[in-house]
Design a protein around this motif. Structure first.
Motif, PDB file in Angstrom:
ATOM      1  N   LEU A 193     -13.903  -4.974   4.931  1.00  0.00           N
ATOM      2  CA  LEU A 193     -12.997  -3.832   4.979  1.00  0.00           C
ATOM      3  C   LEU A 193     -11.630  -4.216   5.536  1.00  0.00           C
ATOM      4  N   THR A 194     -11.604  -5.147   6.486  1.00  0.00           N
ATOM      5  CA  THR A 194     -10.332  -5.604   7.043  1.00  0.00           C
ATOM      6  C   THR A 194      -9.478  -6.264   5.973  1.00  0.00           C
ATOM      7  N   ASN A 195     -10.104  -7.025   5.077  1.00  0.00           N
ATOM      8  CA  ASN A 195      -9.363  -7.618   3.962  1.00  0.00           C
ATOM      9  C   ASN A 195      -8.753  -6.534   3.083  1.00  0.00           C
ATOM     10  N   LEU A 196      -9.549  -5.510   2.761  1.00  0.00           N
ATOM     11  CA  LEU A 196      -9.039  -4.427   1.921  1.00  0.00           C
ATOM     12  C   LEU A 196      -7.936  -3.647   2.634  1.00  0.00           C
ATOM     13  N   LYS A 197      -8.082  -3.477   3.935  1.00  0.00           N
ATOM     14  CA  LYS A 197      -7.052  -2.763   4.699  1.00  0.00           C
ATOM     15  C   LYS A 197      -5.710  -3.481   4.571  1.00  0.00           C
ATOM     16  N   ALA A 198      -5.726  -4.805   4.716  1.00  0.00           N
ATOM     17  CA  ALA A 198      -4.478  -5.572   4.618  1.00  0.00           C
ATOM     18  C   ALA A 198      -3.860  -5.439   3.227  1.00  0.00           C
ATOM     19  N   ILE A 199      -4.702  -5.427   2.190  1.00  0.00           N
ATOM     20  CA  ILE A 199      -4.197  -5.324   0.816  1.00  0.00           C
ATOM     21  C   ILE A 199      -3.559  -3.960   0.583  1.00  0.00           C
ATOM     22  N   TYR A 200      -4.271  -2.895   0.952  1.00  0.00           N
ATOM     23  CA  TYR A 200      -3.753  -1.548   0.684  1.00  0.00           C
ATOM     24  C   TYR A 200      -2.571  -1.209   1.579  1.00  0.00           C
ATOM     25  N   LEU A 201      -2.508  -1.810   2.763  1.00  0.00           N
ATOM     26  CA  LEU A 201      -1.329  -1.642   3.611  1.00  0.00           C
ATOM     27  C   LEU A 201      -0.116  -2.277   2.944  1.00  0.00           C
ATOM     28  N   GLN A 202      -0.297  -3.464   2.412  1.00  0.00           N
ATOM     29  CA  GLN A 202       0.791  -4.152   1.717  1.00  0.00           C
ATOM     30  C   GLN A 202       1.248  -3.359   0.485  1.00  0.00           C
ATOM     31  N   GLN A 203       0.293  -2.748  -0.209  1.00  0.00           N
ATOM     32  CA  GLN A 203       0.612  -1.981  -1.417  1.00  0.00           C
ATOM     33  C   GLN A 203       1.115  -0.578  -1.101  1.00  0.00           C
ATOM     34  N   ARG A 204       1.057  -0.191   0.154  1.00  0.00           N
ATOM     35  CA  ARG A 204       1.431   1.163   0.584  1.00  0.00           C
ATOM     36  C   ARG A 204       0.587   2.218  -0.125  1.00  0.00           C
ATOM     37  N   ASP A 205      -0.660   1.898  -0.374  1.00  0.00           N
ATOM     38  CA  ASP A 205      -1.598   2.834  -0.996  1.00  0.00           C
ATOM     39  C   ASP A 205      -2.307   3.584   0.131  1.00  0.00           C
ATOM     40  N   LEU A 206      -1.697   4.686   0.582  1.00  0.00           N
ATOM     41  CA  LEU A 206      -2.168   5.361   1.781  1.00  0.00           C
ATOM     42  C   LEU A 206      -3.537   6.000   1.591  1.00  0.00           C
ATOM     43  N   THR A 207      -3.822   6.492   0.403  1.00  0.00           N
ATOM     44  CA  THR A 207      -5.113   7.140   0.168  1.00  0.00           C
ATOM     45  C   THR A 207      -6.254   6.140   0.285  1.00  0.00           C
ATOM     46  N   ARG A 208      -6.103   4.993  -0.362  1.00  0.00           N
ATOM     47  CA  ARG A 208      -7.154   3.966  -0.275  1.00  0.00           C
ATOM     48  C   ARG A 208      -7.205   3.350   1.119  1.00  0.00           C
ATOM     49  N   LEU A 209      -6.047   3.196   1.730  1.00  0.00           N
ATOM     50  CA  LEU A 209      -5.999   2.663   3.097  1.00  0.00           C
ATOM     51  C   LEU A 209      -6.771   3.575   4.048  1.00  0.00           C
ATOM     52  N   LEU A 210      -6.582   4.868   3.913  1.00  0.00           N
ATOM     53  CA  LEU A 210      -7.299   5.814   4.758  1.00  0.00           C
ATOM     54  C   LEU A 210      -8.802   5.716   4.527  1.00  0.00           C
ATOM     55  N   ALA A 211      -9.223   5.609   3.266  1.00  0.00           N
ATOM     56  CA  ALA A 211     -10.654   5.509   2.971  1.00  0.00           C
ATOM     57  C   ALA A 211     -11.266   4.267   3.606  1.00  0.00           C
ATOM     58  N   VAL A 212     -10.514   3.166   3.609  1.00  0.00           N
ATOM     59  CA  VAL A 212     -10.994   1.935   4.229  1.00  0.00           C
ATOM     60  C   VAL A 212     -11.150   2.118   5.737  1.00  0.00           C
ATOM     61  N   ILE A 213     -10.139   2.665   6.384  1.00  0.00           N
ATOM     62  CA  ILE A 213     -10.187   2.824   7.845  1.00  0.00           C
ATOM     63  C   ILE A 213     -11.285   3.816   8.235  1.00  0.00           C
ATOM     64  N   GLU A 214     -11.477   4.843   7.429  1.00  0.00           N
ATOM     65  CA  GLU A 214     -12.560   5.797   7.715  1.00  0.00           C
ATOM     66  C   GLU A 214     -13.917   5.098   7.710  1.00  0.00           C
ATOM     67  N   ARG A 215     -14.101   4.173   6.779  1.00  0.00           N
ATOM     68  CA  ARG A 215     -15.383   3.451   6.732  1.00  0.00           C
ATOM     69  C   ARG A 215     -15.498   2.432   7.865  1.00  0.00           C
ATOM     70  N   MET A 216     -14.380   1.868   8.279  1.00  0.00           N
ATOM     71  CA  MET A 216     -14.412   0.996   9.454  1.00  0.00           C
ATOM     72  C   MET A 216     -14.870   1.783  10.685  1.00  0.00           C
ATOM     73  N   LEU A 217     -14.432   3.034  10.766  1.00  0.00           N
ATOM     74  CA  LEU A 217     -14.811   3.861  11.898  1.00  0.00           C
ATOM     75  C   LEU A 217     -16.249   4.369  11.790  1.00  0.00           C
TER      76      LEU A 217
END
Length: 274
Positions: A193-217
């Motif tokens: 998930l940390t890998n995906l977080k870095a990718i979606y942060l770079q892409q500024r894809d806030l919806t997918r970034l949020l979904a990743v962080i929610e699953r990390m939590l």
């Protein structure tokens, strides 16, 4: 918890006792949220078949290095899996279904496939969370060899890992013992998930970034930095009630945080006081 079905399945899998978590299932449930038509059982059956194919190829003398050679030949010569160095940050490299379909991925997802087929042929292996480059090793006594699935199953010793770190970071890095320790299932998923977080942060894809962080939590519910990140995302998305809850929780856990004044200002803007 009102989660999409794929996330409910992911949550149910990771809430089990550590030793009972099925990494392949959890990774497929993680992917199912991005690929809703994905059928996890199809990919689990594919891993089963891959393991059966390897069993047919195993030599009569089941020495560990011979087994590793057999798995390597099958995965990297016959099926032509390879590390996707050219497009490393393609998010598909982090989804198990896509890696199995496309035969390419990053170190952690290729390691996952290797671990899963090894488990199915009763050759126990464990994940090694070396910084910057995931590895695996046989879980046999005190055997200290490492396998690099990103580089066609190359067998490494500790001194090779030291050199790999130097290559990755461009400078000598001290090889601490914890760099080569086995990781558990929840850490494994968190690193994916940390890998995906870095990718979606770079892409500024806030919806997918949020979904990743929610699953990390879901894995670590009270992780303050992840709560801070989610709170800031909620703020940007206009979900202020949820944002305030997360930022207040963050400050309650780390009241002297360097960015405490900024978080207080955001709470003030949202009409919340501390």
């Amino acid at each position: 918890m009102d989660f999409p079905l794929a996330r409910q399945r992911f949550y149910q899998e990771i809430r089990q006792p550590q030793e009972q978590i099925d990494l392949a299932k959890a990774a497929l449930f993680l992917a199912q949220e991005e690929y809703p038509t994905l059928e996890p059982e199809d990919y689990l059956a594919l891993l089963d078949q891959m393991a059966l194919d390897i069993k047919e190829r195993l030599p009569s003398n089941h020495y560990p290095l011979r087994i590793i050679q057999t798995i390597n030949h099958y995965l990297f010569e016959e099926l032509q899996f390879y590390g996707n160095a050219e497009d490393y940050y393609d998010p598909r490299n982090s989804y198990l279904n896509q890696v199995l379909d496309r035969h390419t991925g990053i170190p952690i997802t290729l390691s996952l496939i290797y671990l899963e087929v090894a488990k199915r042929i009763d050759f126990p292996m464990v994940g090694i969370g070396m910084p910057g480059h995931f590895l695996i090793r046989p879980a046999i006594g005190d055997m200290q060899i490492f396998v690099d699935p990103f580089n066609r199953g190359e067998v490494l010793f500790a001194e090779d890992c030291q050199e790999r770190l130097k290559q990755l970071f461009g400078e000598p890095i001290a090889l601490r013992p914890e760099f080569l320790e086995a990781v558990d299932a929840r850490y494994f998923l968190l690193r994916m998930l940390t890998n995906l977080k870095a990718i979606y942060l770079q892409q500024r894809d806030l919806t997918r970034l949020l979904a990743v962080i929610e699953r990390m939590l879901l894995i670590h519910p009270n992780a303050p930095l992840a709560q801070r990140e989610r709170g800031l995302l909620y703020y940007q998305l206009g979900r202020w009630t949820e944002a305030a809850q997360d930022l207040e929780s963050y400050l309650s856990q780390i009241p002297m945080a360097e960015d405490a004044s900024l978080m207080q200002e955001l709470l003030r803007r949202m009409g919340r006081t501390n």
